[in-house]
Design a protein around this motif. Structure first.
Motif, PDB file in Angstrom:
ATOM      1  N   LYS A 136     -15.482  -8.421  -0.275  1.00  0.00           N
ATOM      2  CA  LYS A 136     -15.731  -7.448  -1.339  1.00  0.00           C
ATOM      3  C   LYS A 136     -14.887  -7.747  -2.581  1.00  0.00           C
ATOM      4  O   LYS A 136     -15.316  -7.468  -3.710  1.00  0.00           O
ATOM      5  CB  LYS A 136     -15.455  -6.034  -0.829  1.00  0.00           C
ATOM      6  CG  LYS A 136     -16.469  -5.561   0.193  1.00  0.00           C
ATOM      7  CD  LYS A 136     -16.196  -4.138   0.639  1.00  0.00           C
ATOM      8  CE  LYS A 136     -17.278  -3.647   1.589  1.00  0.00           C
ATOM      9  NZ  LYS A 136     -17.036  -2.265   2.037  1.00  0.00           N
ATOM     10  N   ASN A 179      -2.592  -7.065   0.961  1.00  0.00           N
ATOM     11  CA  ASN A 179      -3.135  -7.040  -0.408  1.00  0.00           C
ATOM     12  C   ASN A 179      -2.048  -6.912  -1.467  1.00  0.00           C
ATOM     13  O   ASN A 179      -2.303  -6.471  -2.584  1.00  0.00           O
ATOM     14  CB  ASN A 179      -4.132  -5.894  -0.562  1.00  0.00           C
ATOM     15  CG  ASN A 179      -3.499  -4.543  -0.266  1.00  0.00           C
ATOM     16  OD1 ASN A 179      -2.369  -4.466   0.201  1.00  0.00           O
ATOM     17  ND2 ASN A 179      -4.237  -3.474  -0.531  1.00  0.00           N
ATOM     18  N   LYS A 216     -10.387  -0.425  11.581  1.00  0.00           N
ATOM     19  CA  LYS A 216      -9.773  -1.710  11.224  1.00  0.00           C
ATOM     20  C   LYS A 216      -9.110  -2.362  12.431  1.00  0.00           C
ATOM     21  O   LYS A 216      -8.030  -2.940  12.342  1.00  0.00           O
ATOM     22  CB  LYS A 216      -8.759  -1.519  10.085  1.00  0.00           C
ATOM     23  CG  LYS A 216      -9.378  -0.971   8.810  1.00  0.00           C
ATOM     24  CD  LYS A 216      -8.355  -0.803   7.703  1.00  0.00           C
ATOM     25  CE  LYS A 216      -8.984  -0.237   6.442  1.00  0.00           C
ATOM     26  NZ  LYS A 216      -8.025  -0.043   5.354  1.00  0.00           N
ATOM     27  N   ALA A 244     -12.767  -7.055   3.500  1.00  0.00           N
ATOM     28  CA  ALA A 244     -12.058  -6.750   2.249  1.00  0.00           C
ATOM     29  C   ALA A 244     -12.025  -7.973   1.338  1.00  0.00           C
ATOM     30  O   ALA A 244     -12.184  -7.853   0.110  1.00  0.00           O
ATOM     31  CB  ALA A 244     -10.642  -6.273   2.556  1.00  0.00           C
TER      32      ALA A 244
END
Length: 651
Positions: free
Chosen positions: A368, A337, A524, A365
């Protein structure tokens, strides 16, 4: 009865016919005279004729040995099956076969926040493996010695592993973000001779100095004779060896020929008590399982493959599947990210990757965050997307086809560290249905069992495997009588492997994984035993006892509450919460910090004192309190009431 879940993608006839699976089916007809009405018929043959199937895998992929293959399977039993007796080979030699065919083509593409972007040809990879192997031999490393490393997912770890395997020594790897306690709990068990480390790294734009942690680890490993340092933030300590010295030699490749079941690596899968389980896999078992996996991933030398993985996850090891096929392997080392969640997708686009894989948590992720990689980037080369680590929800499937690429084969799969492979997953010749894995893998006798060992179709049960696989653990290191191995997989259904996942086999032969059926923590895609979290939390004087569960289940976000019993007069303040989280981050890893910390009066235990994690997990996932636990078997039956009340509040 057939499956009614919507089909999101189907291969064209031309694409299905061009797959590696289709080529294998044609080969079986041409060389064995075998024909099959459909994939399920092929699967049934593969588990009914284990010797015929695994011999076919060996021959189709032209696997080589220095001694002739005379037998495939001595005895079909679990545990204790002996595969390919008398065969001698070397795993690393097979990984580097492409170097002789296309020496100048890219073997590795690496994007690292720490080192930038690099590429390495097959000739360069082979040469550096030979150099490091020669230096390890000069250090006294021989067959059966353990070489361990704390390295990120870069070419350094790949070279060091292949060099170790080429000698016949045994490899083991931990991720750099793992705490010193967790690393020592793993490496102390196997008494390594050599440790290879990187003293720091960049993640999310921040430089992380690991020298203090590494000193605690090196000081705690009395068996070490040599430590090799890749310096990022400091210099090589006195007595250490620089990684640059290891790779600078001009040596010819040498590959020790070892028995099929000679130990290749040690990986770790944590249970609920004791140290992490040191699982030993063999050269031959991993090799033939990986060859078969490439059918289910549709891979050959023309592919450009990336799986976004930590070096502490079994998916790091799974990168050997494309490497063995001669594909170009793309390694990504950094925060997914940073600067934003498109970064990994930019990597896919820039290097024309044909196969990209990641954990389900990464896909979630992206969903979202609302990103749309297909709109922002040219993903024309991308043919296949793999997902594993935890169940992928139907929303994740929809996002892939809407926001990434409408004409892509999505192939979620599920397996694990324990067998260095997968039980269920993809078939490039079949349609993709929302929320479902396409098939049971060839050679894997996967079933869903109820509590009495009855086969279930269309219902959720325990994932079991009723026939042996070549890549099942040879043994656990130090488990001399095999008791721990037996208790880990075979104590529920004698002679049958129980994996610890909830699974549903659909009427058409597909599969849906619902999450862990045992108490293993899965954050995860990274699995950790609760014992390691307890060790960290209960080291604090304010915490007298604790219990943690992971409420992973299909369609739900992973949620991990930590329940603590505090010392008399202690309150759960923000300061104490921060200290608990820090203890977990320091000793285990920051990824295992709980979502919520709650105070309880006492931890529910059996009469023998064991924490009742699985019943707590079941009741918090909506199970009937009267059915998930037998209070007559509890030392403190009233303690369960607090979890019933918490479950109702969450509902």
């Amino acid at each position: 009865m057939s499956d009614t879940r919507p089909v999101l993608w189907s291969p064209t006839a031309e694409r299905a016919d061009a797959t590696r699976m289709a080529a294998f089916i044609r080969w079986l007809k041409e060389t064995r005279g075998l024909t099959f009405a459909d994939y399920n018929a092929l699967w049934e043959w593969s588990i009914a004729d284990l010797e015929g199937f695994w011999a076919a895998i060996w021959d189709y992929f032209d696997l080589q040995s220095s001694t002739p293959r005379t037998e495939v399977l001595q005895e079909s039993k679990m545990p204790g099956a002996v595969w390919f007796p008398g065969v001698h080979l070397n795993f690393a030699e097979h990984m580097l076969r492409q170097a002789a065919k296309t020496p100048d083509r890219a073997a590795l593409i690496v994007q690292s926040e720490t080192f930038g972007e690099t590429q390495m040809s097959w000739a360069e990879l082979s040469a550096q493996v030979a150099s490091v192997a020669a230096r390890l031999r000069a250090m006294g490393v021989g067959q059966g010695d353990r070489v361990v490393a704390i390295l990120p997912n870069t070419e350094t770890a790949m070279i060091a592993f292949l060099a170790t395997a080429s000698i016949g020594a045994i490899w083991s790897l931990c991720a750099p973000d793992m705490g010193h306690v967790a690393s020592l709990d793993r490496f102390r068990q196997i008494e390594p001779k050599v440790l290879i480390v990187q003293d720091g790294y960049v993640h999310g734009g921040k430089t992380i100095d690991r020298r203090a942690v590494l000193k605690e680890i090196t000081d705690g490993l009395s068996s070490l004779e040599q430590t090799v340092w890749l310096s990022v933030v400091g210099s090589v300590p006195e007595g250490g060896t620089a990684w640059s010295e290891m790779t600078s030699g001009d040596d010819d490749p040498e590959f020790a020929q070892v028995p099929f079941d000679h130990p290749l690596w040690i990986v770790y899968s944590s249970g609920t008590t004791g140290n992490p389980k040191p699982i030993v896999h063999g050269h031959g078992g991993v090799l033939v399982e990986g060859a078969k996996q490439s059918l289910h991933q549709d891979l050959d030398e023309n592919d450009r493959f990336c799986w976004f993985t930590s070096s502490g996850w079994i998916m790091w090891n799974a990168q050997m599947v494309p490497l063995a096929r001669g594909a170009t392997l793309a390694l990504f080392d950094g925060a997914p990210n940073h600067p934003d969640l498109l970064e990994l997708w930019r990597f896919v686009a820039k290097h024309d990757l044909t196969f990209f894989g990641a954990g389900a948590a990464f896909v979630t992720a992206c969903v979202k965050a609302g990103i749309r990689p297909g709109d922002a980037l040219d993903l024309g080369a991308l043919r296949s997307i793999g997902v594993t680590g935890s169940p992928l929800s139907a929303d994740g499937y929809d996002w892939i086809y809407d926001a990434v690429k409408s004409d892509v084969w999505l192939a979620p799969f599920s397996g694990g560290t324990d067998l260095a492979g997968a039980f269920v997953g993809g078939n490039p010749m079949m349609p993709v249905r929302a929320g479902e894995m396409q098939c049971r893998f060839l050679g894997n006798a996967v079933r869903a069992y109820d509590e009495d060992g009855n086969d279930l179709i269309g219902q959720v049960g325990e994932l079991v495997c009723t026939e042996p696989l070549p890549s099942m653990p040879l043994f656990f290191w130090g488990d001399d009588d095999g008791a721990r191995l037996h208790d880990s997989y075979y104590d529920t259904y004698p002679g049958v492997w129980r994996h610890g996942d909830w699974i549903e086999i659909t009427p058409d032969g597909g599969a849906i994984i619902y999450g862990r059926s045992d108490a293993t923590i899965n954050r995860k895609g990274q699995r950790m035993g609760s014992a390691e979290i307890y060790q960290a939390v209960e080291s604090l004087p304010e915490v007298m006892d604790s219990l943690v569960v992971d409420l992973e289940f299909l369609g739900l976000d992973s949620f991990m509450p930590l329940f603590v019993v505090l010392s008399e007069g202690t309150a759960l303040t923000d300061t104490l919460r921060a200290r608990i989280n820090k203890a977990i981050s320091t000793s285990v890893s920051a990824r295992f910090q709980p979502n919520e910390i709650l105070v309880i009066a006492e931890v529910p235990r059996t009469l023998s004192g064991k924490k009742l994690e699985v019943p707590v997990k079941k009741v918090l996932l909506g199970g009937d309190p009267e059915k998930v636990v037998n209070r007559d078997s509890m030392a403190n039956p009233d303690s369960f009431d607090a979890f019933i009340a918490y479950a109702r509040s969450r509902a």
